[in-house]
Write a protein that holds these residues in place. Sequence first.
Motif, mmCIF file in Angstrom:
data_model
loop_
_atom_site.group_PDB
_atom_site.id
_atom_site.type_symbol
_atom_site.label_atom_id
_atom_site.label_comp_id
_atom_site.label_asym_id
_atom_site.label_seq_id
_atom_site.Cartn_x
_atom_site.Cartn_y
_atom_site.Cartn_z
ATOM 1 N N LEU A 74 64.638 34.482 49.255
ATOM 2 C CA LEU A 74 63.449 35.197 48.796
ATOM 3 C C LEU A 74 62.549 34.221 48.049
ATOM 4 C CD1 LEU A 74 64.795 38.619 47.455
ATOM 5 C CD2 LEU A 74 63.416 38.229 49.484
ATOM 6 N N VAL A 75 61.284 34.188 48.423
ATOM 7 C CA VAL A 75 60.324 33.261 47.832
ATOM 8 C C VAL A 75 59.211 34.062 47.172
ATOM 9 C CG1 VAL A 75 58.685 31.406 48.302
ATOM 10 C CG2 VAL A 75 60.841 31.515 49.569
ATOM 11 N N SER A 76 58.854 33.688 45.953
ATOM 12 C CA SER A 76 57.755 34.357 45.262
ATOM 13 C C SER A 76 56.625 33.372 45.004
ATOM 14 C CB SER A 76 58.234 34.973 43.947
ATOM 15 O OG SER A 76 58.704 33.973 43.069
ATOM 16 N N LEU A 77 55.408 33.902 44.959
ATOM 17 C CA LEU A 77 54.214 33.115 44.678
ATOM 18 C C LEU A 77 53.589 33.643 43.392
ATOM 19 C CD1 LEU A 77 52.600 33.128 48.260
ATOM 20 C CD2 LEU A 77 54.274 31.522 47.325
ATOM 21 N N SER A 78 53.006 32.759 42.603
ATOM 22 C CA SER A 78 52.406 33.202 41.343
ATOM 23 C C SER A 78 51.229 32.307 40.980
ATOM 24 C CB SER A 78 53.446 33.189 40.214
ATOM 25 O OG SER A 78 53.974 31.892 40.045
ATOM 26 N N HIS A 79 50.401 32.833 40.068
ATOM 27 C CA HIS A 79 49.257 32.082 39.565
ATOM 28 C C HIS A 79 48.979 32.551 38.144
ATOM 29 C CE1 HIS A 79 45.270 30.275 39.272
ATOM 30 N NE2 HIS A 79 45.607 29.554 40.299
ATOM 31 N N PRO A 80 48.633 31.633 37.227
ATOM 32 C CA PRO A 80 48.450 32.038 35.823
ATOM 33 C C PRO A 80 47.209 32.877 35.559
ATOM 34 C CG PRO A 80 47.926 29.706 36.132
ATOM 35 C CD PRO A 80 48.522 30.174 37.410
ATOM 36 N N ILE A 81 46.240 32.866 36.476
ATOM 37 C CA ILE A 81 44.995 33.612 36.248
ATOM 38 C C ILE A 81 45.092 34.994 36.897
ATOM 39 C CG2 ILE A 81 42.506 33.662 36.715
ATOM 40 C CD1 ILE A 81 42.505 30.649 36.504
ATOM 41 N N PRO A 82 44.870 36.072 36.147
ATOM 42 C CA PRO A 82 44.968 37.419 36.716
ATOM 43 C C PRO A 82 43.913 37.650 37.805
ATOM 44 C CG PRO A 82 44.937 37.472 34.311
ATOM 45 C CD PRO A 82 44.576 36.087 34.708
ATOM 46 N N GLY A 83 44.247 38.520 38.742
ATOM 47 C CA GLY A 83 43.294 38.934 39.761
ATOM 48 C C GLY A 83 43.099 37.951 40.893
ATOM 49 N N VAL A 84 43.927 36.932 40.950
ATOM 50 C CA VAL A 84 43.815 35.935 42.017
ATOM 51 C C VAL A 84 44.475 36.456 43.288
ATOM 52 C CG1 VAL A 84 44.699 33.683 42.757
ATOM 53 C CG2 VAL A 84 43.626 33.922 40.524
ATOM 54 N N SER A 85 43.864 36.185 44.424
ATOM 55 C CA SER A 85 44.425 36.532 45.725
ATOM 56 C C SER A 85 45.114 35.298 46.297
ATOM 57 C CB SER A 85 43.314 36.997 46.672
ATOM 58 O OG SER A 85 43.832 37.241 47.960
ATOM 59 N N LEU A 86 46.373 35.447 46.701
ATOM 60 C CA LEU A 86 47.142 34.340 47.254
ATOM 61 C C LEU A 86 47.295 34.534 48.761
ATOM 62 C CD1 LEU A 86 49.920 34.101 44.509
ATOM 63 C CD2 LEU A 86 47.874 32.692 44.736
ATOM 64 N N ARG A 87 46.737 33.617 49.523
ATOM 65 C CA ARG A 87 46.815 33.670 50.985
ATOM 66 C C ARG A 87 47.824 32.635 51.461
ATOM 67 N NH1 ARG A 87 42.598 36.274 53.401
ATOM 68 N NH2 ARG A 87 42.796 34.999 55.279
ATOM 69 N N TYR A 88 48.697 33.049 52.419
ATOM 70 C CA TYR A 88 49.757 32.141 52.848
ATOM 71 C C TYR A 88 50.046 32.282 54.335
ATOM 72 C CZ TYR A 88 53.089 36.045 53.085
ATOM 73 O OH TYR A 88 53.730 37.207 53.430
ATOM 74 N N THR A 89 50.628 31.225 54.891
ATOM 75 C CA THR A 89 51.150 31.242 56.266
ATOM 76 C C THR A 89 52.537 30.615 56.249
ATOM 77 O OG1 THR A 89 50.201 29.077 56.799
ATOM 78 C CG2 THR A 89 48.842 31.021 57.279
ATOM 79 N N LEU A 90 53.339 30.955 57.254
ATOM 80 C CA LEU A 90 54.697 30.419 57.376
ATOM 81 C C LEU A 90 54.876 29.568 58.631
ATOM 82 C CD1 LEU A 90 56.732 33.570 56.283
ATOM 83 C CD2 LEU A 90 56.610 31.402 55.054
ATOM 84 N N ASP A 91 53.861 29.525 59.464
ATOM 85 C CA ASP A 91 53.979 28.795 60.728
ATOM 86 C C ASP A 91 53.280 27.446 60.698
ATOM 87 O OD1 ASP A 91 51.365 29.575 60.662
ATOM 88 O OD2 ASP A 91 51.410 30.736 62.526
ATOM 89 N N GLY A 92 52.866 27.013 59.521
ATOM 90 C CA GLY A 92 52.202 25.725 59.406
ATOM 91 C C GLY A 92 50.706 25.776 59.596
#
Length: 414
Positions: A194-212
Amino acid sequence: MVFEGAEKYDFSPANEEKIAELNTPYRIINSLAQGSPALDVNFYGKDFYTKVSLSELLPLAEQVVSLNLSSMPVSKEDLQTLKKFKNLRILNLNNTQLSNEDLSQIDDLKNLKSLSLIGTQIKLDGLHKIVALPSIRKLYVWNTAIQPKELEQIRKENPKINIDAGIPQDDNQKLALTAPKITPNRSFFQNKTLVSLSHPIPGVSLRYTLDGSDPDSSGAQIYKSSITIDKNALLRVKADKEGWLKSPEVRQNFYIAIFKPERINLETRPHQQYKARKGESFFDLESGSDNNADGRWLGFQGSDMSTILSFDKPVKMDTVALSIKQDYNQHIYPPESIEIWAGLDSLNLKLLKKVNFTLEKPDKIKNRRIIACDIPHQEVSFIRLKTKPYAKIPEGFPGNGNLPWLFVDEIILK
């Protein structure tokens, strides 16, 4: 050096042997000045900070006058320990996760002159308690919840205290978001992780991909909850928020390891300085850092790396991979070749694969490299993995003519 007008201290110096004992690569203890009994302590590498990292310093509590805990996972218990450092003059708690209530508890440090709280959860009521400290003269409160009008008022009430809130932000200027964080920071796992993503600034949108693919692409997903990874993947992440410039991209490779042998026999010894936990480190799923001496890398120089892996019951596999470090400027190179021997009987192992490598150009190499070797899909009970180093670093490469190093942190079997 000793500066004119520097403070003189009435306490005796600490025991030199105790200072040497408590000094580590992640907790640096120095004299504040030549001939002074006062000590300056800096912590580095939050992954190496434990619940006793601060309390272990108590034998030096009288002499520590400057303490840097920036970005460390400081706890409430640590704050109770801090109260025993009665001669503390300078304290850095930047980017710690302590609450406003926690930070209000340091009002016992009567000699504290400078306190840095950048990026913390300090609020106005907590700051009121801190400015009441009798010796406090400097406060740093950038990136906190304290508003400009509140700061203006507290400055008027405390004219002798220099309260630094950073440079006022120009509303017309967009700032870049800092990079998001990926947890855990290890690359290896068994079955799934299980992997989690985080950012110190509230309200940030985190966009990610797993296929490179690019996290700015239409195929990118918006992070909402922990990500389950059950196969090899390249995770790429960016942070986005209206009114801000996008963050730098962070990426992390994940590699699945299906099998772990019951026994690991190192036929060649690693270098004394880089022995980690010997064979156990090959299968602990811990990624080595940029620091060769972090206790996760096994280092070999001038000899083969040979290890025998054995299973109680035969297992079917088709891939043996080696995770290595590459840093030509430090003379850290991949091996010249890898041999994989295997079988059901330790006395009758057969050569299943031999791979020869050519060195990549120095400007093309990556710091981390996974060398994956396909073998015929079959049942095995014993595997001998053997690397052959270059006799000397080849001509035209950094350190040519010297013995190369091989650094390995993980073996992957699947």
